[in-house]
Design a protein around this motif. Sequence first.
Motif, PDB file in Angstrom:
ATOM      1  N   GLY A 585       0.817  -1.203   0.000  1.00  0.00           N
ATOM      2  CA  GLY A 585       0.000   0.000   0.000  1.00  0.00           C
ATOM      3  C   GLY A 585       0.850   1.252   0.000  1.00  0.00           C
ATOM      4  N   TYR A 586       0.196   2.371   0.322  1.00  0.00           N
ATOM      5  CA  TYR A 586       0.841   3.682   0.250  1.00  0.00           C
ATOM      6  C   TYR A 586       0.562   4.456   1.536  1.00  0.00           C
ATOM      7  CZ  TYR A 586       0.396   2.403  -4.692  1.00  0.00           C
ATOM      8  OH  TYR A 586       0.427   1.741  -5.893  1.00  0.00           O
ATOM      9  N   VAL A 587       1.483   5.376   1.836  1.00  0.00           N
ATOM     10  CA  VAL A 587       1.332   6.241   3.001  1.00  0.00           C
ATOM     11  C   VAL A 587       1.413   7.696   2.557  1.00  0.00           C
ATOM     12  CG1 VAL A 587       2.395   7.041   5.144  1.00  0.00           C
ATOM     13  CG2 VAL A 587       2.161   4.614   4.718  1.00  0.00           C
ATOM     14  N   LEU A 588       0.467   8.528   3.069  1.00  0.00           N
ATOM     15  CA  LEU A 588       0.460   9.956   2.796  1.00  0.00           C
ATOM     16  C   LEU A 588       0.600  10.705   4.118  1.00  0.00           C
ATOM     17  CD1 LEU A 588      -1.640   8.501   0.666  1.00  0.00           C
ATOM     18  CD2 LEU A 588      -2.023  10.856  -0.032  1.00  0.00           C
ATOM     19  N   SER A 589       1.433  11.724   4.127  1.00  0.00           N
ATOM     20  CA  SER A 589       1.703  12.469   5.350  1.00  0.00           C
ATOM     21  C   SER A 589       0.522  13.341   5.748  1.00  0.00           C
ATOM     22  CB  SER A 589       2.940  13.353   5.154  1.00  0.00           C
ATOM     23  OG  SER A 589       3.107  14.226   6.256  1.00  0.00           O
ATOM     24  N   ALA A 590       0.252  13.392   7.041  1.00  0.00           N
ATOM     25  CA  ALA A 590      -0.795  14.269   7.569  1.00  0.00           C
ATOM     26  C   ALA A 590      -0.336  15.707   7.667  1.00  0.00           C
ATOM     27  CB  ALA A 590      -1.224  13.778   8.956  1.00  0.00           C
ATOM     28  N   ARG A 591       0.952  15.937   7.478  1.00  0.00           N
ATOM     29  CA  ARG A 591       1.471  17.301   7.598  1.00  0.00           C
ATOM     30  C   ARG A 591       1.276  18.114   6.322  1.00  0.00           C
ATOM     31  NH1 ARG A 591       7.365  16.086  10.097  1.00  0.00           N
ATOM     32  NH2 ARG A 591       7.244  14.416   8.533  1.00  0.00           N
ATOM     33  N   ALA A 592       0.915  17.465   5.227  1.00  0.00           N
ATOM     34  CA  ALA A 592       0.717  18.160   3.951  1.00  0.00           C
ATOM     35  C   ALA A 592      -0.767  18.426   3.731  1.00  0.00           C
ATOM     36  CB  ALA A 592       1.279  17.334   2.808  1.00  0.00           C
ATOM     37  N   ASN A 593      -1.144  19.677   3.551  1.00  0.00           N
ATOM     38  CA  ASN A 593      -2.559  20.010   3.343  1.00  0.00           C
ATOM     39  C   ASN A 593      -3.142  19.314   2.124  1.00  0.00           C
ATOM     40  OD1 ASN A 593      -2.644  21.639   5.582  1.00  0.00           O
ATOM     41  ND2 ASN A 593      -2.539  23.568   4.465  1.00  0.00           N
ATOM     42  N   ASN A 594      -2.368  19.206   1.045  1.00  0.00           N
ATOM     43  CA  ASN A 594      -2.895  18.602  -0.176  1.00  0.00           C
ATOM     44  C   ASN A 594      -3.185  17.118  -0.018  1.00  0.00           C
ATOM     45  OD1 ASN A 594      -2.892  21.007  -1.513  1.00  0.00           O
ATOM     46  ND2 ASN A 594      -1.219  20.515  -2.913  1.00  0.00           N
ATOM     47  N   THR A 595      -2.659  16.509   1.042  1.00  0.00           N
ATOM     48  CA  THR A 595      -3.010  15.114   1.329  1.00  0.00           C
ATOM     49  C   THR A 595      -4.516  14.962   1.464  1.00  0.00           C
ATOM     50  OG1 THR A 595      -0.916  14.456   2.338  1.00  0.00           O
ATOM     51  CG2 THR A 595      -2.882  13.326   3.121  1.00  0.00           C
ATOM     52  N   PHE A 596      -5.170  15.963   2.064  1.00  0.00           N
ATOM     53  CA  PHE A 596      -6.609  15.858   2.284  1.00  0.00           C
ATOM     54  C   PHE A 596      -7.368  15.883   0.960  1.00  0.00           C
ATOM     55  CE2 PHE A 596      -4.829  17.177   6.280  1.00  0.00           C
ATOM     56  CZ  PHE A 596      -5.570  16.480   7.221  1.00  0.00           C
ATOM     57  N   THR A 597      -6.860  16.621  -0.018  1.00  0.00           N
ATOM     58  CA  THR A 597      -7.477  16.583  -1.345  1.00  0.00           C
ATOM     59  C   THR A 597      -7.376  15.189  -1.932  1.00  0.00           C
ATOM     60  OG1 THR A 597      -6.743  18.872  -1.662  1.00  0.00           O
ATOM     61  CG2 THR A 597      -7.500  17.691  -3.613  1.00  0.00           C
ATOM     62  N   ALA A 598      -6.190  14.592  -1.826  1.00  0.00           N
ATOM     63  CA  ALA A 598      -5.995  13.235  -2.355  1.00  0.00           C
ATOM     64  C   ALA A 598      -6.880  12.237  -1.637  1.00  0.00           C
ATOM     65  CB  ALA A 598      -4.526  12.839  -2.232  1.00  0.00           C
ATOM     66  N   VAL A 599      -6.988  12.346  -0.320  1.00  0.00           N
ATOM     67  CA  VAL A 599      -7.835  11.430   0.448  1.00  0.00           C
ATOM     68  C   VAL A 599      -9.289  11.569   0.019  1.00  0.00           C
ATOM     69  CG1 VAL A 599      -8.765  10.979   2.767  1.00  0.00           C
ATOM     70  CG2 VAL A 599      -6.292  11.226   2.424  1.00  0.00           C
ATOM     71  N   ASN A 600      -9.749  12.799  -0.173  1.00  0.00           N
ATOM     72  CA  ASN A 600     -11.135  12.997  -0.614  1.00  0.00           C
ATOM     73  C   ASN A 600     -11.368  12.412  -1.997  1.00  0.00           C
ATOM     74  OD1 ASN A 600     -11.930  14.296   1.750  1.00  0.00           O
ATOM     75  ND2 ASN A 600     -11.261  16.292   0.998  1.00  0.00           N
ATOM     76  N   ASP A 601     -10.384  12.525  -2.874  1.00  0.00           N
ATOM     77  CA  ASP A 601     -10.511  11.931  -4.211  1.00  0.00           C
ATOM     78  C   ASP A 601     -10.522  10.404  -4.127  1.00  0.00           C
ATOM     79  OD1 ASP A 601     -10.550  14.463  -5.261  1.00  0.00           O
ATOM     80  OD2 ASP A 601      -8.460  14.433  -5.938  1.00  0.00           O
ATOM     81  N   LEU A 602      -9.710   9.859  -3.241  1.00  0.00           N
ATOM     82  CA  LEU A 602      -9.687   8.397  -3.051  1.00  0.00           C
ATOM     83  C   LEU A 602     -11.039   7.910  -2.536  1.00  0.00           C
ATOM     84  CD1 LEU A 602      -6.148   8.168  -1.441  1.00  0.00           C
ATOM     85  CD2 LEU A 602      -6.798   6.990  -3.560  1.00  0.00           C
ATOM     86  N   LEU A 603     -11.567   8.582  -1.522  1.00  0.00           N
ATOM     87  CA  LEU A 603     -12.850   8.170  -0.947  1.00  0.00           C
ATOM     88  C   LEU A 603     -13.971   8.303  -1.973  1.00  0.00           C
ATOM     89  CD1 LEU A 603     -12.547   9.787   2.603  1.00  0.00           C
ATOM     90  CD2 LEU A 603     -12.393   7.355   2.044  1.00  0.00           C
ATOM     91  N   ALA A 604     -13.925   9.384  -2.761  1.00  0.00           N
ATOM     92  CA  ALA A 604     -14.943   9.577  -3.783  1.00  0.00           C
ATOM     93  C   ALA A 604     -14.865   8.504  -4.864  1.00  0.00           C
ATOM     94  CB  ALA A 604     -14.795  10.957  -4.410  1.00  0.00           C
ATOM     95  N   SER A 605     -13.679   7.914  -5.045  1.00  0.00           N
ATOM     96  CA  SER A 605     -13.494   6.849  -6.042  1.00  0.00           C
ATOM     97  C   SER A 605     -13.782   5.468  -5.481  1.00  0.00           C
ATOM     98  CB  SER A 605     -12.051   6.894  -6.577  1.00  0.00           C
ATOM     99  OG  SER A 605     -11.782   8.125  -7.195  1.00  0.00           O
ATOM    100  N   GLY A 606     -14.182   5.409  -4.215  1.00  0.00           N
ATOM    101  CA  GLY A 606     -14.495   4.120  -3.599  1.00  0.00           C
ATOM    102  C   GLY A 606     -13.292   3.386  -3.058  1.00  0.00           C
ATOM    103  N   VAL A 607     -12.161   4.060  -2.931  1.00  0.00           N
ATOM    104  CA  VAL A 607     -10.940   3.437  -2.422  1.00  0.00           C
ATOM    105  C   VAL A 607     -10.951   3.492  -0.897  1.00  0.00           C
ATOM    106  CG1 VAL A 607      -8.421   3.598  -2.338  1.00  0.00           C
ATOM    107  CG2 VAL A 607      -9.641   4.005  -4.492  1.00  0.00           C
ATOM    108  N   GLU A 608     -10.526   2.398  -0.256  1.00  0.00           N
ATOM    109  CA  GLU A 608     -10.430   2.390   1.194  1.00  0.00           C
ATOM    110  C   GLU A 608      -9.231   3.224   1.646  1.00  0.00           C
ATOM    111  OE1 GLU A 608     -10.220  -1.606   2.574  1.00  0.00           O
ATOM    112  OE2 GLU A 608     -12.360  -2.001   2.268  1.00  0.00           O
ATOM    113  N   VAL A 609      -9.450   4.021   2.707  1.00  0.00           N
ATOM    114  CA  VAL A 609      -8.391   4.837   3.285  1.00  0.00           C
ATOM    115  C   VAL A 609      -8.436   4.654   4.800  1.00  0.00           C
ATOM    116  CG1 VAL A 609      -7.426   7.161   3.545  1.00  0.00           C
ATOM    117  CG2 VAL A 609      -8.630   6.542   1.427  1.00  0.00           C
ATOM    118  N   TYR A 610      -7.240   4.536   5.391  1.00  0.00           N
ATOM    119  CA  TYR A 610      -7.131   4.338   6.834  1.00  0.00           C
ATOM    120  C   TYR A 610      -6.249   5.418   7.432  1.00  0.00           C
ATOM    121  CZ  TYR A 610      -8.876  -0.295   5.644  1.00  0.00           C
ATOM    122  OH  TYR A 610      -9.630  -1.337   5.170  1.00  0.00           O
TER     123      TYR A 610
END
Length: 937
Positions: A585-610
């Motif tokens: 899998g992949y890890v995205l840092s919580a310190r980067a604001n743009n991570t939240f954009t990527a997470v929202n795009d992942l969730l909108a695409s039906g991808v599981e995020v933890y």
Amino acid sequence: MIRSILRPFAILLLSLTTVWAQIPSPKQHFGFNIGDDYQLATYTQTEAYFKKLAATSDRVKLVDIGPTEEGRRQYMLIVSSPANLKKLSHYKEISQKLARAENLNDDQARALAFEGKAVVWIDGGLHATETVGTMQLIETAWQLASRKDPETMRILNDDIILLTHANPDGQEIVTNWYMREATPEKRSLDNVPRLYQKYVGHDNNRDFFMLNMKETQNIGRQLFVEWIPQIMYNHHQRGPAGSVLAGPPYRDPFNYVFDPLMVTGIDALGAAMINRLNAENKPGFTRLSGSVFSTWYNGGLRTTTHFHNMIGLLTEIIGDPTPEDVPLVPKRLLPNGATPFPVTPQKWHFRQSIDYSVSLNYAVLGYAARYRDEVLFNIYRMGKNSIERGSRDTWALSPKRIDAITNAYDSDPKKVVPPTNAALAQYGMIPKGGGMPMKYYDTVMKAPSLRDPRGFIIPAGQPDFATAVKFINALIRTGIQVQQATSEFAVAGKTYPAGSYVIKSDQAFRPHVLDMFEPQDHPNDFQYPGGPPVRPYDAAGWTLAYLMNIQFDRILDSFDGPFKKLPYGELQSPEGHVAGGVGDGYVLSARANNTFTAVNDLLASGVEVYRLPNGTGVKPASEAGAFYVPATPKSKSVLDKAAKELGLEVASLAKRPTTTMTKMAPMRIALWDTYGGSMPSGWVRWLMEQYHFPAKVIYTQDIDAGDLRKKFDVIVFVTRAIPPVGGKDVDIFSLLGSEAKPENTPAEYRPWLGKITADKSIPQLKTFMETGGTVITIGTSTNLAYHLKLPVKSALTEMTTTGQEKPLPGEKYYIPGSVLQMSVDSTNQATWGLPALTDVYFDASPVFKVAPDAIATGKVKPLAWFSTSKPLRSGWAWGQSYLQDGIAAFMAPVGTGKLYAFGPEITFRAQSHGTFKLLFNQLYSAGSAPGEATNGN
């Protein structure tokens, strides 16, 4: 025979051509004269008129400078002589060269100034309910295009005039609202249903160092990159009661980074403006202490130009299409230096304001024409001064430095007391040889460590480099020269990676560079010694590098390296990567604001995020709160795109994390708004869109209707939504008109009416939380904690002699908009991704006391607090010691739900990127990952 037949047709064709070429007057186009009572033009009509002027006048060129937020086109009219219009690119180049002052000496600059044309910016309509601004722009364009008097011809010959419409969407909204009434006398500008600029309304004049909105980006490019005019004139209203208008020069303080030529340049233009009105027997111009306007703040359309060596002018005039009265204000009737020619009480018509505005425009344009070479040379001289100051050791004066000099003298037990003379002292004079010895000046103003920086380095590879690039782009949009390292380099014993950005201070717009990186030091400003404070025009401190949590180094000595100069105006895009091979899998840092954009795009695409409360537990290691995404073809596709477009660094994991994981799910988000529009809500709505959070705007009636938990998981309340217990918050913009009533409101807008109330709204919010909902409150909306009777109280009170608590008076405690530093519990889910010390925007914000037993029992969980007696980072904080140990933010369980209370303005004007995560972290619902333990936070 044929000639005789064709001759009449030729005459007819010639006459038609003459008619077609005739420049239409406003009356011919709009059906009324500009300034007629009860008449306004829409932007659709205005755009058509501008196009007619450009088509029929050889003095006018129409330029499309970009789209608006609602998709209209924003136009600038360039007005000058036909000969000048043919050489616009040449004169633009001269204007740029002189403003940037690069590789020029005085003789070369004088030659260019003699050859060039004065470039003058005049705008209108920024605040669309201030209708004089838009209408005077139309009238001025018509007069400049059609008049043939000697003054106009001289202006056209020596000036290039940029007439710019500042807010097309707003003119359409406001005019349609005003003109909807068929009976002219019933027309009113009160109670426009929504913000007159999408998202931000009046705050469109607070966006000019950040340039978030499309309109401000369009304007900023013309001002700071393309034309760089020597003079700009920003039309506003409303004038102080008992006067007609407020104008230059302005009251103190002015910002200490300004070149003195800019300040005295404002004085000179102000004199030309008031002299013209006096000569035309037009009274009522007030200035200096006659109004509230100063030149301290950066961020306004006028004020940001001050930091670019432009003579930025503002007038605030009275007048509406509906006639009004100049009220009787006795203290305004006596002439003084601020108001040498007072106006008497009278009925005031719209046309009077238009006539005043055109006279003021002509005063500015006439000054620019008469002193064309001086105006052009002076912007060069200011730029050259900045380059020279940035190339040598300099020490900036500020109130703290002055206090340090005084303290050095006062604390010296061996000081020599200078001679005094009582007779001279009453005139503020001292005997020859008196005054403080120079050594006290030298201890401060020649101290090596207190020098101004020669530049700043923003290292590549910092935790949120994409946000750092957003900061860089804000500088680039405002015309700052930025350099980038082509390879690794070292400065002052520290090594920096390739791709790092360098901003040197030896450039023409040095005042703006310093203002974005260095703290503002607002003076202690009181009405009289021991009296109440004088409120700043807007903010007192705003250092953008602090608000955006940019990691940078301040370099005191001259330095160089493998740097390439970026072309002016060329925006940057960070390069992201998906590092490592294909793994679990992949890890995205919580310190980067743009991570939240990527997470929202992942969730909108039906991808599981933890989410990983304790990091990964495997290599590569990550911080608490990082996001884990299992590897799938879909997740790879989304993350490849995110890395490229968002500049994210995505790490691949060979093995699934061994630590606790929490499965994320998108929340059903509601964002409060109100009839007429809330600017703080609009900013948050814009942020939600930028970071791809799906949110629904709701109003008080939606809340009062109940059943909130069936519809939403989280509700966000910005400042001024929740009233105080037993009262209501005061919003100055809501005081400018009467309150909207259902019977006077079109049916489509009636669902927006209403205010949050203690009897209807608060019980519904309490039920929402008790049944598992989350409420986020910001600023004064943290009043909700008091409505819920939570065990918190204000930390900013004192006990009276009668044993009652009351708010601290301004004489003891006063903090207008400034940047403070707070301590953060970065182990908590609510604050994941933030550093332990975080800069935050604070604007007379709530601060709390929490009883120790409430913390011990979990009734209140502090998230951020002020751990020192001196948390001020930038701005003005009188009595800041009262903040020590005060709670800035907390979470409190309410039933099975939660209340989050953030006293500071964590989303302020979409500038405070460093605290966006305090909102974003709360916008996901969480459950257990299959086979994993849940986190208790």
